[in-house]
Design a protein around this motif. Structure first.
Motif, PDB file in Angstrom:
ATOM      1  N   LYS A   1       0.412  -1.439  -0.152  1.00 37.77           N
ATOM      2  CA  LYS A   1      -0.205   0.037   0.294  1.00 37.77           C
ATOM      3  C   LYS A   1       1.142   1.261  -0.223  1.00 37.77           C
ATOM      4  O   LYS A   1       1.368   1.692   1.048  1.00 37.77           O
ATOM      5  CB  LYS A   1      -0.656  -0.061   0.832  1.00 37.77           C
ATOM      6  N   ALA A   2       0.644   2.209  -0.786  1.00 36.68           N
ATOM      7  CA  ALA A   2       1.155   3.888  -1.165  1.00 36.68           C
ATOM      8  C   ALA A   2       0.934   4.559  -2.154  1.00 36.68           C
ATOM      9  O   ALA A   2       0.191   4.530  -2.862  1.00 36.68           O
ATOM     10  CB  ALA A   2       2.792   2.917  -2.037  1.00 36.68           C
ATOM     11  N   ASN A   3       0.348   5.312  -0.927  1.00 34.30           N
ATOM     12  CA  ASN A   3      -0.557   6.706  -1.189  1.00 34.30           C
ATOM     13  C   ASN A   3      -1.857   5.778  -2.154  1.00 34.30           C
ATOM     14  O   ASN A   3      -2.988   5.145  -1.570  1.00 34.30           O
ATOM     15  CB  ASN A   3       0.369   7.159  -2.325  1.00 34.30           C
ATOM     16  N   ALA A   4      -1.905   5.755  -3.818  1.00 37.22           N
ATOM     17  CA  ALA A   4      -2.965   5.035  -4.547  1.00 37.22           C
ATOM     18  C   ALA A   4      -3.068   3.854  -4.932  1.00 37.22           C
ATOM     19  O   ALA A   4      -3.592   3.394  -5.584  1.00 37.22           O
ATOM     20  CB  ALA A   4      -3.548   6.315  -5.443  1.00 37.22           C
ATOM     21  N   LEU A   5      -1.874   3.657  -4.469  1.00 37.64           N
ATOM     22  CA  LEU A   5      -1.227   2.016  -4.949  1.00 37.64           C
ATOM     23  C   LEU A   5      -1.642   0.711  -3.703  1.00 37.64           C
ATOM     24  O   LEU A   5      -1.551   1.471  -2.357  1.00 37.64           O
ATOM     25  CB  LEU A   5      -0.401   1.990  -5.098  1.00 37.64           C
ATOM     26  N   ASP A   6      -2.869   0.434  -4.324  1.00 36.57           N
ATOM     27  CA  ASP A   6      -3.470  -1.013  -2.878  1.00 36.57           C
ATOM     28  C   ASP A   6      -3.239  -2.195  -3.846  1.00 36.57           C
ATOM     29  O   ASP A   6      -4.250  -2.575  -4.429  1.00 36.57           O
ATOM     30  CB  ASP A   6      -4.489   0.049  -2.447  1.00 36.57           C
ATOM     31  N   LEU A   7      -2.490  -3.804  -3.296  1.00 36.86           N
ATOM     32  CA  LEU A   7      -2.770  -4.621  -3.999  1.00 36.86           C
ATOM     33  C   LEU A   7      -2.307  -5.644  -3.385  1.00 36.86           C
ATOM     34  O   LEU A   7      -1.527  -5.403  -2.406  1.00 36.86           O
ATOM     35  CB  LEU A   7      -2.884  -3.995  -5.553  1.00 36.86           C
ATOM     36  N   GLU A   8      -1.781  -7.077  -3.554  1.00 32.27           N
ATOM     37  CA  GLU A   8      -1.894  -8.191  -3.111  1.00 32.27           C
ATOM     38  C   GLU A   8      -0.978  -8.326  -4.193  1.00 32.27           C
ATOM     39  O   GLU A   8      -1.086  -8.611  -5.435  1.00 32.27           O
ATOM     40  CB  GLU A   8      -2.679  -9.172  -2.288  1.00 32.27           C
ATOM     41  N   LEU A   9       0.026  -9.161  -3.758  1.00 29.08           N
ATOM     42  CA  LEU A   9       1.319  -9.695  -4.385  1.00 29.08           C
ATOM     43  C   LEU A   9       1.163 -10.484  -4.512  1.00 29.08           C
ATOM     44  O   LEU A   9       0.759 -11.488  -2.954  1.00 29.08           O
ATOM     45  CB  LEU A   9       2.589  -9.016  -4.066  1.00 29.08           C
ATOM     46  N   GLY A  10       1.639 -11.877  -5.699  1.00 29.53           N
ATOM     47  CA  GLY A  10       1.504 -13.033  -5.536  1.00 29.53           C
ATOM     48  C   GLY A  10       3.220 -13.633  -6.198  1.00 29.53           C
ATOM     49  O   GLY A  10       3.868 -13.279  -7.242  1.00 29.53           O
ATOM     50  N   MET A  11       3.309 -14.903  -5.862  1.00 26.35           N
ATOM     51  CA  MET A  11       3.957 -15.242  -6.718  1.00 26.35           C
ATOM     52  C   MET A  11       4.025 -15.493  -8.389  1.00 26.35           C
ATOM     53  O   MET A  11       2.741 -16.308  -8.472  1.00 26.35           O
ATOM     54  CB  MET A  11       4.682 -16.846  -6.529  1.00 26.35           C
ATOM     55  N   PRO A  12       4.710 -15.538  -9.826  1.00 27.22           N
ATOM     56  CA  PRO A  12       4.836 -16.240 -10.961  1.00 27.22           C
ATOM     57  C   PRO A  12       4.933 -17.485 -10.625  1.00 27.22           C
ATOM     58  O   PRO A  12       4.847 -17.554 -10.419  1.00 27.22           O
ATOM     59  CB  PRO A  12       6.142 -14.987 -11.258  1.00 27.22           C
ATOM     60  N   ARG A  13       3.981 -17.934 -11.822  1.00 32.81           N
ATOM     61  CA  ARG A  13       3.919 -19.619 -12.072  1.00 32.81           C
ATOM     62  C   ARG A  13       4.884 -19.948 -12.355  1.00 32.81           C
ATOM     63  O   ARG A  13       5.125 -20.914 -11.962  1.00 32.81           O
ATOM     64  CB  ARG A  13       2.769 -19.175 -13.578  1.00 32.81           C
ATOM     65  N   GLU A  14       6.445 -18.993 -12.911  1.00 35.05           N
ATOM     66  CA  GLU A  14       6.976 -19.870 -12.988  1.00 35.05           C
ATOM     67  C   GLU A  14       7.956 -19.929 -11.473  1.00 35.05           C
ATOM     68  O   GLU A  14       8.995 -20.540 -11.849  1.00 35.05           O
ATOM     69  CB  GLU A  14       8.459 -18.408 -14.022  1.00 35.05           C
ATOM     70  N   LEU A  15       7.960 -19.406 -10.584  1.00 34.15           N
ATOM     71  CA  LEU A  15       8.562 -20.052  -9.388  1.00 34.15           C
ATOM     72  C   LEU A  15       7.659 -20.401  -7.968  1.00 34.15           C
ATOM     73  O   LEU A  15       8.020 -20.230  -7.204  1.00 34.15           O
ATOM     74  CB  LEU A  15       8.142 -18.615  -8.785  1.00 34.15           C
ATOM     75  N   GLY A  16       6.107 -21.164  -8.627  1.00 31.46           N
ATOM     76  CA  GLY A  16       5.210 -21.671  -8.502  1.00 31.46           C
ATOM     77  C   GLY A  16       4.399 -21.487  -7.758  1.00 31.46           C
ATOM     78  O   GLY A  16       3.383 -21.806  -7.183  1.00 31.46           O
ATOM     79  N   GLY A  17       4.050 -20.054  -7.956  1.00 33.35           N
ATOM     80  CA  GLY A  17       2.680 -19.447  -7.296  1.00 33.35           C
ATOM     81  C   GLY A  17       1.725 -19.659  -8.625  1.00 33.35           C
ATOM     82  O   GLY A  17       1.979 -20.233  -9.512  1.00 33.35           O
ATOM     83  N   LYS A  18       0.523 -19.501  -8.165  1.00 33.41           N
ATOM     84  CA  LYS A  18      -0.562 -19.384  -9.472  1.00 33.41           C
ATOM     85  C   LYS A  18      -0.485 -18.580 -10.145  1.00 33.41           C
ATOM     86  O   LYS A  18      -0.835 -18.545 -11.727  1.00 33.41           O
ATOM     87  CB  LYS A  18      -1.861 -19.006  -8.756  1.00 33.41           C
ATOM     88  N   GLY A  19       0.241 -17.428  -9.903  1.00 34.12           N
ATOM     89  CA  GLY A  19       0.460 -16.324 -11.840  1.00 34.12           C
ATOM     90  C   GLY A  19      -1.131 -15.189 -11.432  1.00 34.12           C
ATOM     91  O   GLY A  19      -1.099 -14.580 -12.551  1.00 34.12           O
ATOM     92  N   ASP A  20      -1.793 -15.460 -10.501  1.00 37.31           N
ATOM     93  CA  ASP A  20      -2.776 -14.293 -10.613  1.00 37.31           C
ATOM     94  C   ASP A  20      -2.734 -13.091  -9.760  1.00 37.31           C
ATOM     95  O   ASP A  20      -3.803 -12.273  -9.925  1.00 37.31           O
ATOM     96  CB  ASP A  20      -4.283 -15.477 -10.113  1.00 37.31           C
TER      97      ASP A  20
END
Length: 138
Positions: free
Chosen positions: A15-34
């Motif tokens: 979260k920073a000023n107007a930025l507000d999001l959840e981070l995830g792992m990319p598919r290539e590193l075993g995450g869902k990529g979503d």
């Protein structure tokens, strides 16, 4: 600028000023990529900063950058490179600058000057492999 990074179950929240999001792992590193990942944030920041540097340097060179967004595009891709098994990783940046209304020579000069003033380009010089291609749009 204050940026907060908070651990949440299964990921991070930024979260920073107007930025507000959840981070995830990319598919290539075993995450869902979503979800957005840090490499995507870096690509967005670098591309936007480079676009601003091009606008500033073009003006100083007596050239005019297009005003319409679709006439000046900086496509930026950031990839993790290295040895994932040993967590010996780095970044590689590939950028394609596409502009309408300039010759290829003029555009290349603008890009060369932008590399000298863009804070991302300066910060990554010698640390990250960066390949920048130029294309004139018809």
């Amino acid at each position: 600028m204050l940026i907060s990074l908070v651990d949440v179950p299964m990921g991070k929240h930024i979260k920073a000023n107007a930025l507000d999001l959840e981070l995830g792992m990319p598919r290539e590193l075993g995450g869902k990529g979503d979800k957005t990942n840090p490499e995507e944030l870096f690509a967005a920041g670098y591309g936007a900063c480079f676009q601003s540097a091009m606008n500033a340097t073009a003006k100083g060179m007596g050239l005019t950058m297009p005003e319409r967004a679709q006439d000046s595009i900086v496509d930026t891709t950031v990839n993790l490179v290295g040895d994932m098994k040993n967590l010996d990783l780095g970044l590689k940046v590939s950028m394609t600058v596409k502009v309408r209304g300039m010759s290829k020579e003029e555009l290349q000069k603008v890009v060369d000057e932008a590399k000298k003033v863009c804070p991302y380009s300066r910060a990554t010089q010698g640390n990250i492999s960066t390949d920048i291609k130029v294309e004139v749009m018809q």
